[in-house]
Design a protein around this motif. Structure first.
Motif, PDB file in Angstrom:
ATOM      1  N   MET A 186       1.450  -0.940   0.194  1.00 27.73           N
ATOM      2  CA  MET A 186       0.466   0.068   0.036  1.00 27.73           C
ATOM      3  C   MET A 186       1.028   1.718  -0.112  1.00 27.73           C
ATOM      4  N   LEU A 187       1.674   1.005   0.748  1.00 28.48           N
ATOM      5  CA  LEU A 187       2.627   2.299   0.732  1.00 28.48           C
ATOM      6  C   LEU A 187       3.353   2.998  -0.628  1.00 28.48           C
ATOM      7  N   ALA A 188       3.784   1.578  -1.119  1.00 31.95           N
ATOM      8  CA  ALA A 188       4.133   1.759  -2.912  1.00 31.95           C
ATOM      9  C   ALA A 188       3.459   2.293  -3.299  1.00 31.95           C
ATOM     10  N   ALA A 189       1.901   1.631  -3.646  1.00 28.30           N
ATOM     11  CA  ALA A 189       1.065   2.212  -4.708  1.00 28.30           C
ATOM     12  C   ALA A 189       0.158   3.612  -4.457  1.00 28.30           C
ATOM     13  N   SER A 190       0.709   4.005  -2.801  1.00 25.66           N
ATOM     14  CA  SER A 190       0.853   5.709  -2.457  1.00 25.66           C
ATOM     15  C   SER A 190       1.572   6.350  -3.218  1.00 25.66           C
ATOM     16  N   ALA A 191       2.702   5.518  -3.582  1.00 28.57           N
ATOM     17  CA  ALA A 191       3.588   6.752  -3.670  1.00 28.57           C
ATOM     18  C   ALA A 191       3.639   6.916  -5.344  1.00 28.57           C
ATOM     19  N   VAL A 192       3.409   5.866  -5.637  1.00 28.98           N
ATOM     20  CA  VAL A 192       3.202   6.002  -7.401  1.00 28.98           C
ATOM     21  C   VAL A 192       1.639   6.854  -7.516  1.00 28.98           C
ATOM     22  N   ALA A 193       1.210   6.798  -6.918  1.00 27.15           N
ATOM     23  CA  ALA A 193       0.426   7.017  -7.009  1.00 27.15           C
ATOM     24  C   ALA A 193       0.130   8.980  -7.032  1.00 27.15           C
ATOM     25  N   THR A 194       0.881   9.509  -5.964  1.00 28.37           N
ATOM     26  CA  THR A 194       1.746  11.001  -5.604  1.00 28.37           C
ATOM     27  C   THR A 194       2.306  11.118  -6.885  1.00 28.37           C
ATOM     28  N   ALA A 195       2.566  10.201  -7.540  1.00 28.44           N
ATOM     29  CA  ALA A 195       3.860  11.214  -8.242  1.00 28.44           C
ATOM     30  C   ALA A 195       2.980  11.141  -9.550  1.00 28.44           C
ATOM     31  N   VAL A 196       1.679  10.280  -9.468  1.00 30.91           N
ATOM     32  CA  VAL A 196       1.385  10.901 -11.200  1.00 30.91           C
ATOM     33  C   VAL A 196       0.217  11.959 -10.786  1.00 30.91           C
ATOM     34  N   LEU A 197       0.098  11.733  -9.556  1.00 31.55           N
ATOM     35  CA  LEU A 197      -0.764  13.466  -9.365  1.00 31.55           C
ATOM     36  C   LEU A 197       0.476  14.448 -10.247  1.00 31.55           C
ATOM     37  N   LEU A 198       2.031  14.533  -9.004  1.00 31.85           N
ATOM     38  CA  LEU A 198       2.501  15.271  -9.339  1.00 31.85           C
ATOM     39  C   LEU A 198       2.457  15.347 -11.466  1.00 31.85           C
ATOM     40  N   ALA A 199       3.042  14.069 -11.401  1.00 28.86           N
ATOM     41  CA  ALA A 199       3.264  14.349 -12.839  1.00 28.86           C
ATOM     42  C   ALA A 199       1.694  14.425 -14.279  1.00 28.86           C
ATOM     43  N   PHE A 200       1.316  13.907 -14.217  1.00 33.23           N
ATOM     44  CA  PHE A 200       0.044  13.832 -15.057  1.00 33.23           C
ATOM     45  C   PHE A 200      -1.499  15.122 -13.961  1.00 33.23           C
ATOM     46  N   HIS A 201      -1.557  16.130 -12.964  1.00 37.17           N
ATOM     47  CA  HIS A 201      -2.327  16.048 -12.940  1.00 37.17           C
ATOM     48  C   HIS A 201      -3.534  17.284 -13.526  1.00 37.17           C
ATOM     49  N   ARG A 202      -2.864  17.560 -14.869  1.00 39.81           N
ATOM     50  CA  ARG A 202      -3.393  18.394 -15.826  1.00 39.81           C
ATOM     51  C   ARG A 202      -4.411  17.999 -16.370  1.00 39.81           C
ATOM     52  N   THR A 203      -4.176  16.170 -16.141  1.00 40.16           N
ATOM     53  CA  THR A 203      -5.326  15.474 -16.245  1.00 40.16           C
ATOM     54  C   THR A 203      -6.375  15.457 -15.798  1.00 40.16           C
ATOM     55  N   VAL A 204      -6.279  15.238 -14.449  1.00 39.32           N
ATOM     56  CA  VAL A 204      -7.662  15.579 -13.878  1.00 39.32           C
ATOM     57  C   VAL A 204      -8.550  16.473 -14.421  1.00 39.32           C
ATOM     58  N   PRO A 205      -9.994  15.882 -14.785  1.00 40.89           N
ATOM     59  CA  PRO A 205     -10.781  17.287 -14.870  1.00 40.89           C
ATOM     60  C   PRO A 205     -11.426  18.349 -13.994  1.00 40.89           C
ATOM     61  N   ARG A 206     -11.222  19.638 -14.896  1.00 41.70           N
ATOM     62  CA  ARG A 206     -12.011  20.175 -14.123  1.00 41.70           C
ATOM     63  C   ARG A 206     -13.485  20.606 -13.748  1.00 41.70           C
ATOM     64  N   PHE A 207     -14.065  19.954 -14.840  1.00 41.11           N
ATOM     65  CA  PHE A 207     -15.432  19.620 -14.655  1.00 41.11           C
ATOM     66  C   PHE A 207     -16.037  19.030 -13.847  1.00 41.11           C
ATOM     67  N   MET A 208     -15.412  18.335 -12.885  1.00 37.65           N
ATOM     68  CA  MET A 208     -15.963  17.676 -12.083  1.00 37.65           C
ATOM     69  C   MET A 208     -15.949  18.241 -10.393  1.00 37.65           C
ATOM     70  N   SER A 209     -16.418  19.238 -10.586  1.00 32.72           N
ATOM     71  CA  SER A 209     -16.531  20.391  -9.287  1.00 32.72           C
ATOM     72  C   SER A 209     -15.238  20.834  -8.965  1.00 32.72           C
ATOM     73  N   GLY A 210     -14.406  21.046 -10.061  1.00 30.22           N
ATOM     74  CA  GLY A 210     -12.878  21.848  -9.949  1.00 30.22           C
ATOM     75  C   GLY A 210     -12.232  21.576  -9.691  1.00 30.22           C
ATOM     76  N   LEU A 211     -12.463  19.617  -9.713  1.00 27.32           N
ATOM     77  CA  LEU A 211     -11.282  19.194  -9.157  1.00 27.32           C
ATOM     78  C   LEU A 211      -9.367  19.444  -9.584  1.00 27.32           C
ATOM     79  N   GLY A 212      -9.780  19.300 -11.143  1.00 25.01           N
ATOM     80  CA  GLY A 212      -8.949  20.033 -11.334  1.00 25.01           C
ATOM     81  C   GLY A 212      -7.968  20.870 -10.956  1.00 25.01           C
ATOM     82  N   SER A 213      -8.471  21.901 -10.651  1.00 20.63           N
ATOM     83  CA  SER A 213      -8.352  23.685 -10.259  1.00 20.63           C
ATOM     84  C   SER A 213      -7.607  23.122  -8.479  1.00 20.63           C
ATOM     85  N   LEU A 214      -8.459  22.256  -7.809  1.00 18.76           N
ATOM     86  CA  LEU A 214      -8.349  21.878  -6.584  1.00 18.76           C
ATOM     87  C   LEU A 214      -7.145  21.447  -6.038  1.00 18.76           C
TER      88      LEU A 214
END
Length: 307
Positions: free
Chosen positions: A1-29
């Protein structure tokens, strides 16, 4: 779980612009608080060391490297000012500020060349003008934004960045040309509409529309060197400000979180430049505002900053 959390954090850092904004402004948040993912990395590191998990420690190398790439430079020490550098101060002084005179004195104490203020109200404006007049004889006030300067200002006037949905009198941007010892510099001061947090998510459409108008104005600016100061109600990572951030440079050093002043979590007060470097940005002590003021070191590039 720790390794998976690390990978998920890396994905958010590298690909944060792929998080949709139309979902309650989640991307901008997410982008508003993106630097704080560094705390997630540190927390996961502590847990990995506690569990003695080699797999998790190896996985953490990825988000640690990404965070360092994105934000490590902001931690570098302040550079020594050069002979051509300008100091500028940006502050949303708050329309509820009970001590405008003290606020003005505190900002002038940083000895800047330029001071940009937002949320100027008619009752407080004469106090700012009177307190700053001796050291900053040149000024332009347009609506609720103002610029004070040690150097002569020309071509000062309002800039229209009002979203179409706002029908009342709304003047929250200006443009002027500062005649500095190193050439003429176009200076923009702007206060973009607020982003509202509601039960349905983030409401940022007016802010985004206003950012688009500001970005087009900067793009059309004839003078080579441009300085933008303002409360943009968004961080430099927020894709809603991309019409501006794609055309301007932000600070190379210094996190300088400005809001809220009581416990700053994000920098929504910005100093940006074109054909110049914002080589350092720092916060100043709290005033009577809910924002912290910021002071920036601007390093013009090349020769005279003329047309």
């Amino acid at each position: 779980m720790l390794a998976a959390s690390a990978v998920a954090t890396a994905v958010l850092l590298a690909f944060h612009r792929t998080v949709p904004r139309f979902m309650s402004g989640l991307g901008s948040l997410l982008e508003s608080f993106l630097p704080w993912l560094g705390l997630v990395v540190v927390t996961l590191l502590g847990l990995a060391l506690l569990r003695r998990s080699a797999v998790a420690l190896v996985a953490l190398l990825l988000p640690a490297a990404l965070w360092t790439h994105l934000y490590g430079g902001l931690l570098l020490p302040r550079p020594a000012p050069g002979p051509r550098d300008l100091v500028v101060v940006q502050h949303n002084v708050s329309d509820e500020n009970g001590d405008p005179a003290g606020t003005a004195r505190a900002l002038a104490g940083a000895e800047p060349d330029l001071i940009a203020l937002e949320e100027l109200v008619p009752s407080a404006l004469p106090v700012y003008e009177r307190t700053l007049a001796a050291r900053y004889p040149y000024r332009s006030v347009q609506g609720t934004v103002g610029l004070w300067s040690k150097h002569p200002l020309t071509e000062a006037g309002p800039l229209d960045i009002k979203p179409r949905g706002i029908t009342q009198d709304w003047r929250r941007a200006l443009r002027a040309v500062a005649r500095t010892p190193h050439g003429e510099i176009a200076v923009y001061v702007a206060h973009l509409p607020s982003v509202r947090v509601r039960a349905s998510g983030l409401a940022s459409s007016w802010r985004d529309e206003s950012a688009g108008l500001l970005g087009r104005a900067v793009e059309a600016e004839a003078r080579r060197t441009v300085i933008l100061l303002g409360d943009l109600n968004g961080t430099v990572d927020d894709r809603g400000l991309e019409p501006v951030t794609s055309r301007m440079r932000s600070a190379e050093r210094g996190f300088a979180f400005t809001f809220p002043a009581s416990f700053p979590l994000a920098r929504i007060d910005q100093v940006m430049a074109r054909s110049a470097r914002v080589s350092h940005l720092r916060t100043l002590p709290a005033t009577g505002s809910d924002h912290l003021p910021v002071a920036a070191l601007i390093s013009p590039e090349g020769g005279p900053a003329g047309r």
